[in-house]
Design an enzyme around this catalytic site. Structure first.
Site: not given
Length: 428
Positions: A241, A336, A338-339, A356, A370, A374
């Site tokens: 990205n 995966p 991660i957060l 973020f 989110k 999360k």
């Protein structure tokens, strides 16, 4: 930060050209800046350039009758709220330590009653020389706010510590000083002072200094992820990205400036490591997840990295060739999260987990979702439909269980400083 006045003293080193970018950042933050450039500094950057960027007169000589008539050197030394020396060359630091006043710059430094922040820049051998180590110790004892130089390749071809910190890092230190989180230590007779910025990493052979406990994040360990990840398709192609890593690196530097021990897990970017930060380079999402996990436990985690959501289910061992038939089918599998993993790390979970959210539409709606999904404590959300990725500015929303706080568009360094201060407050 508006109405603050900076007196910028520019020493005679090749890094003097970076003063131009520093002036731009200072003015963008709403402060005014007046420049003093030494005779050596004028070989690398002209007074006309500095005057154009600062929109203020530039001072070069102690013996200029016109300058002395309009603003004497004593008034000039005390008008500013902060004196910044960048680059602080080995010669300039030696004169500061010895109290020599043989030109305008050194006279101002001896006459000022305001805080002084110095950003060293010199050859690695000069930085490591016993004389410079003595001068560093004396400047710290005198209460000078002394940044550590960056490490890396130099104009002379050598490699090591001695590079001028990036203008964004110097700007973060200036903002942290005015925010009240970084202060010059009281001068001591014994040399037991420490630079409030990156002072814990003393030079080899320096005297031992007392811990820099007055910094807001002293004793805290914070993990930061930054940059993109690259997920291989074959030996020459990958999924990635547009993340530049600038915001994450700025946050890591701002946290270190407040005294934290920072572990920065960085995707494939070419940015310089912020002063005082431990950097771990990775490429894929799985490598980043493993590095973040290894870095725990920590007091806080700030997951800024733009991790690729998917990867190729099976990367080809050889370059996929174009055959002229239909394009090959690329089977994807999820990377995966991660957060979410950090938020659910059980007893190893940081006290504060910040995620973020880079969105192109319905920014706050996606950010709130989110935050709930999360299990993190804060989400920093921004709209990346414009020039944020790869740009120098950002406008973010801080989303927490208590609501949304929207910040004006500002340089990424200023966003980093503000977030670091909020983290310091949250951690008590």
């Amino acid at each position: 930060m508006t109405q603050r006045k900076i007196l910028l003293i520019i020493g005679g080193g090749i890094a003097a050209y970076k003063a131009c970018e520093l002036i731009r950042l200072i003015r963008k933050a709403g402060m005014s800046v007046r420049c003093v450039v030494t005779a050596g500094g004028q070989h690398f950057v002209t007074p006309m350039t500095l005057a154009a960027l600062s929109e203020q007169p530039v001072h070069t000589s102690l013996w200029d009758l016109k300058d002395e008539a309009e603003m004497g050197h004593i008034q000039l030394s005390r008008e500013a709220d902060l004196v910044v020396v960048a680059p602080a060359t080995a010669d300039l630091m030696a004169k500061m330590a010895a109290g020599i006043a043989d030109d305008l710059a050194t006279t101002l430094l001896l006459a000022t009653d305001k805080p002084v922040l110095a950003a060293p820049a010199m050859n690695v051998r000069m930085w490591q020389h016993a004389a410079t180590r003595r001068n560093v110790a004396q400047l710290k004892a005198d209460g000078i706010i002394l940044l550590d130089p960056d490490e890396g390749p130099m104009a002379c071809g050598e490699f090591g510590p001695g590079r001028l910190p990036e203008p964004s890092a110097i700007m973060a230190a200036i903002e942290a000083h005015f925010a009240g989180t970084v202060r010059a230590p009281a001068p001591t007779a014994t040399g037991a002072g420490l630079s409030p910025l990156h002072g814990a990493e003393d030079l080899p052979g320096q005297p031992d200094f007392a811990p820099d406990t007055h910094r807001a994040l002293y004793g805290r360990h914070i993990v930061v992820s930054a940059g993109p990840t690259r997920e291989p398709i074959d030996p020459v192609r990958y999924i990635a990205n547009r993340s530049s890593g600038q915001q994450g690196f700025a946050i890591a530097g701002a946290l270190a400036a407040l005294g934290a021990r920072v572990t920065l897990v960085a995707g494939p970017v070419s940015l310089e490591t912020p002063a005082g930060v431990e950097r771990i380079d990775v490429e894929t999402a799985r490598e980043m997840a493993a590095a973040v996990d290894d870095a725990l436990p920590a007091d806080a985690a700030v997951m800024v990295a733009a991790v690729a959501d998917w990867r190729a289910e099976a990367a080809a061992e050889h370059k996929i060739k174009k055959t002229g038939d239909a394009p090959p089918t690329l089977a994807l599998t999820e990377n995966p999260d991660i957060l979410a993993r950090v938020s659910a790390a059980g007893p190893r979970r940081p006290a504060l987990v910040v995620g973020f959210a880079a969105e192109t539409d319905n920014v706050l709606e996606h950010a709130r979702a989110k935050l709930a999904k999360k299990g993190c404590d804060w989400i920093v959300a921004n709209d990346v439909s414009g020039d944020v990725m790869g740009g120098t500015e950002n406008a973010v929303h801080l989303v927490t269980a208590d609501g949304v706080e929207s910040w004006d568009r500002m340089p990424k360094g200023a966003v980093a400083t503000r977030l670091a201060e909020r983290i310091a407050t949250a951690l008590g």
